[in-house]
Design a protein around this motif. Structure first.
Motif, mmCIF file in Angstrom:
data_model
loop_
_atom_site.group_PDB
_atom_site.id
_atom_site.type_symbol
_atom_site.label_atom_id
_atom_site.label_comp_id
_atom_site.label_asym_id
_atom_site.label_seq_id
_atom_site.Cartn_x
_atom_site.Cartn_y
_atom_site.Cartn_z
ATOM 1 N N ALA A 109 0.827 -1.207 0.000
ATOM 2 C CA ALA A 109 0.000 0.000 0.000
ATOM 3 C C ALA A 109 0.862 1.258 0.000
ATOM 4 N N LEU A 110 1.951 1.239 0.761
ATOM 5 C CA LEU A 110 2.873 2.372 0.779
ATOM 6 C C LEU A 110 3.510 2.590 -0.595
ATOM 7 N N ALA A 111 3.833 1.488 -1.268
ATOM 8 C CA ALA A 111 4.416 1.593 -2.605
ATOM 9 C C ALA A 111 3.457 2.315 -3.555
ATOM 10 N N HIS A 112 2.177 1.946 -3.510
ATOM 11 C CA HIS A 112 1.173 2.604 -4.359
ATOM 12 C C HIS A 112 1.043 4.083 -3.993
ATOM 13 N N THR A 113 1.015 4.377 -2.704
ATOM 14 C CA THR A 113 0.829 5.754 -2.247
ATOM 15 C C THR A 113 1.955 6.663 -2.721
ATOM 16 N N PHE A 114 3.199 6.236 -2.562
ATOM 17 C CA PHE A 114 4.334 7.083 -2.930
ATOM 18 C C PHE A 114 4.605 7.062 -4.435
ATOM 19 N N TYR A 115 4.377 5.933 -5.083
ATOM 20 C CA TYR A 115 4.611 5.869 -6.527
ATOM 21 C C TYR A 115 3.626 6.757 -7.281
ATOM 22 N N SER A 116 2.393 6.855 -6.766
ATOM 23 C CA SER A 116 1.385 7.689 -7.425
ATOM 24 C C SER A 116 1.775 9.163 -7.426
ATOM 25 N N LEU A 117 2.705 9.552 -6.552
ATOM 26 C CA LEU A 117 3.164 10.936 -6.479
ATOM 27 C C LEU A 117 4.396 11.183 -7.342
ATOM 28 N N GLY A 118 4.832 10.157 -8.071
ATOM 29 C CA GLY A 118 5.983 10.312 -8.956
ATOM 30 C C GLY A 118 7.314 9.998 -8.316
ATOM 31 N N CYS A 119 7.284 9.289 -7.181
ATOM 32 C CA CYS A 119 8.538 8.924 -6.510
ATOM 33 C C CYS A 119 9.230 7.773 -7.237
ATOM 34 N N LYS A 120 10.543 7.697 -7.054
ATOM 35 C CA LYS A 120 11.325 6.569 -7.558
ATOM 36 C C LYS A 120 11.347 5.512 -6.454
ATOM 37 N N ILE A 121 10.665 4.418 -6.694
ATOM 38 C CA ILE A 121 10.414 3.429 -5.646
ATOM 39 C C ILE A 121 11.394 2.263 -5.732
ATOM 40 N N VAL A 122 11.917 1.878 -4.577
ATOM 41 C CA VAL A 122 12.741 0.672 -4.454
ATOM 42 C C VAL A 122 11.978 -0.299 -3.564
ATOM 43 N N LEU A 123 11.609 -1.444 -4.130
ATOM 44 C CA LEU A 123 10.805 -2.445 -3.424
ATOM 45 C C LEU A 123 11.720 -3.537 -2.869
ATOM 46 N N ILE A 124 11.638 -3.772 -1.566
ATOM 47 C CA ILE A 124 12.504 -4.768 -0.932
ATOM 48 C C ILE A 124 11.676 -5.805 -0.192
ATOM 49 N N SER A 125 12.005 -7.060 -0.428
ATOM 50 C CA SER A 125 11.388 -8.182 0.276
ATOM 51 C C SER A 125 12.152 -9.437 -0.111
ATOM 52 N N ARG A 126 11.895 -10.529 0.594
ATOM 53 C CA ARG A 126 12.519 -11.795 0.218
ATOM 54 C C ARG A 126 11.818 -12.431 -0.970
ATOM 55 N N ARG A 127 10.537 -12.132 -1.154
ATOM 56 C CA ARG A 127 9.720 -12.820 -2.165
ATOM 57 C C ARG A 127 9.779 -12.070 -3.497
ATOM 58 N N LYS A 128 10.673 -12.489 -4.368
ATOM 59 C CA LYS A 128 10.889 -11.778 -5.631
ATOM 60 C C LYS A 128 9.659 -11.810 -6.533
ATOM 61 N N GLU A 129 8.982 -12.953 -6.599
ATOM 62 C CA GLU A 129 7.802 -13.052 -7.461
ATOM 63 C C GLU A 129 6.720 -12.064 -7.041
ATOM 64 N N GLU A 130 6.526 -11.935 -5.735
ATOM 65 C CA GLU A 130 5.521 -10.990 -5.242
ATOM 66 C C GLU A 130 5.955 -9.548 -5.498
ATOM 67 N N LEU A 131 7.247 -9.283 -5.389
ATOM 68 C CA LEU A 131 7.742 -7.940 -5.690
ATOM 69 C C LEU A 131 7.510 -7.588 -7.163
ATOM 70 N N GLU A 132 7.722 -8.555 -8.026
ATOM 71 C CA GLU A 132 7.469 -8.329 -9.460
ATOM 72 C C GLU A 132 5.995 -8.051 -9.702
ATOM 73 N N ARG A 133 5.132 -8.750 -8.972
ATOM 74 C CA ARG A 133 3.683 -8.505 -9.092
ATOM 75 C C ARG A 133 3.346 -7.077 -8.666
ATOM 76 N N VAL A 134 3.916 -6.650 -7.523
ATOM 77 C CA VAL A 134 3.670 -5.293 -7.042
ATOM 78 C C VAL A 134 4.190 -4.271 -8.055
ATOM 79 N N LYS A 135 5.377 -4.527 -8.601
ATOM 80 C CA LYS A 135 5.953 -3.630 -9.609
ATOM 81 C C LYS A 135 5.021 -3.476 -10.806
ATOM 82 N N ASN A 136 4.511 -4.585 -11.319
ATOM 83 C CA ASN A 136 3.613 -4.541 -12.475
ATOM 84 C C ASN A 136 2.312 -3.824 -12.138
ATOM 85 N N ASP A 137 1.811 -4.048 -10.922
ATOM 86 C CA ASP A 137 0.593 -3.354 -10.490
ATOM 87 C C ASP A 137 0.802 -1.847 -10.450
ATOM 88 N N LEU A 138 1.975 -1.430 -9.961
ATOM 89 C CA LEU A 138 2.274 -0.001 -9.901
ATOM 90 C C LEU A 138 2.308 0.610 -11.301
#
Length: 320
Positions: free
Chosen positions: A65-94
């Motif tokens: 949710a934080l990723a969506h909130t800050f990315y919508s404002l034009g921020c350069k987002i760095v997504l960190i987690s152990r689960r790469k597949e889920e991070l890719e999903r979040v990236k595509n959603d953004l």
């Protein structure tokens, strides 16, 4: 969405009661200040564009949710987690949800934050790309359910490593870059339980208490370096935190608590955190009336608070 509607309704109720009690002399200046504050926050949101925002625990729940909130404002987002597949999903959603101009594709960094010795190398990759990190949101962590007497010390260590040491280690790696660039903001996602301890959460509450102390100290020591620290104390959020919690023997809890199920929506909490960043608040508690009262009670009337917690512990033990 429900929380946003309730917040709007509460705002109109305040205006109505101000008008009934004090009339125009108080209501009009209050409205003028309120609208000025809205315009100020909009300008500050615009200023967030192009800022590099690193979010840990970004593969689901509040981090997503934080990723969506800050990315919508034009921020350069760095997504960190152990689960790469889920991070890719979040990236595509953004990328598919927010049409920002210019578009900065989020960077995915699959990383185990408890591997503290490897953090510096991973952070250097981000510095090589963006040359800076403006905002670090330490959101990753793990919860716990169990009794003090039956909990293996290994579990206490694991929870402390995830919730405290990894946050501190990552912050210490990033802080020199922020000091060099003469600006930076670190947000630590703590918990109401960082302020008050409740039965059957000893390891979790202890890790959040430690986190609170570290941020308070760092804020004081770095006040002249233009480094901001915000501690966020959420109450229950409707995420998978309780499902993934550890039990006293190290097993996964695997149960969605009723309190978690009925908690705040992650989107609402993310918006509250954004507001705290814009206002550069040192600490914010996002919780219902009862937890906020408990914090005050623990501060002003500790003996009464301890008695209530003893009653609660007995009740929870009987209900098992």
């Amino acid at each position: 969405m429900k929380n946003e509607k309730e917040e709007t309704l509460a705002g109109w109720k305040i205006i109505w009661w101000l008008f009934k009690l004090f009339g125009f002399p108080i209501t009009i200046p209050w409205l003028m200040y309120h609208f000025y504050d809205i315009m100020l926050q909009k300008r500050k949101k615009t200023a967030l564009g192009n800022k590099v925002v690193m979010i840990t625990g970004a593969s689901s729940g509040l981090g997503e949710a934080l990723a969506h909130t800050f990315y919508s404002l034009g921020c350069k987002i760095v997504l960190i987690s152990r689960r790469k597949e889920e991070l890719e999903r979040v990236k595509n959603d953004l990328l598919n949800t927010h049409q920002t101009v210019p578009t900065y594709p989020p960077i995915v960094l699959s990383l185990d934050l408890t591997d503290i010795n490897n953090l510096k190398n991973e952070v250097s990759k981000i510095i090589m790309i963006y040359d800076r990190i403006d905002i670090l949101i330490n959101n990753a962590g793990i919860s716990y359910r169990g009794e003090v007497i039956d909990t293996n010390v290994d579990v206490d260590i694991k929870v402390m490593l995830s919730n405290y040491f990894s946050q501190v280690a990552l912050s210490k790696i990033i802080l020199p870059y922020m000091i060099e660039q003469k600006s930076g903001h670190i947000i630590g996602i703590s918990s109401v339980q960082g302020r008050i301890a409740i039965p059957f959460r000893s390891a979790y509450a202890a890790s959040k208490h430690a986190l609170q102390a570290w941020y308070d100290t760092a804020r004081a020591e770095l006040c002249d370096k233009n480094i901001k620290f915000t501690v966020v104390n959420p109450g229950y959020i409707k995420t998978s935190l309780s499902l993934n919690a550890l039990t006293g023997n190290g097993q996964v809890y695997g149960i969605m608590d009723k309190t978690t199920e009925s908690g705040f929506q992650p989107k609402y909490v993310a918006e509250c955190i954004l507001k705290s960043v814009l206002k550069q608040e040192k600490e914010v508690t996002i919780a219902s009336f009862s937890p906020k009262c408990a914090i005050i009670l623990r501060t002003l009337f500790p003996s009464l608070y301890f008695w209530i917690m003893q009653k609660r512990a007995r009740k929870l033990a009987r209900d098992k």
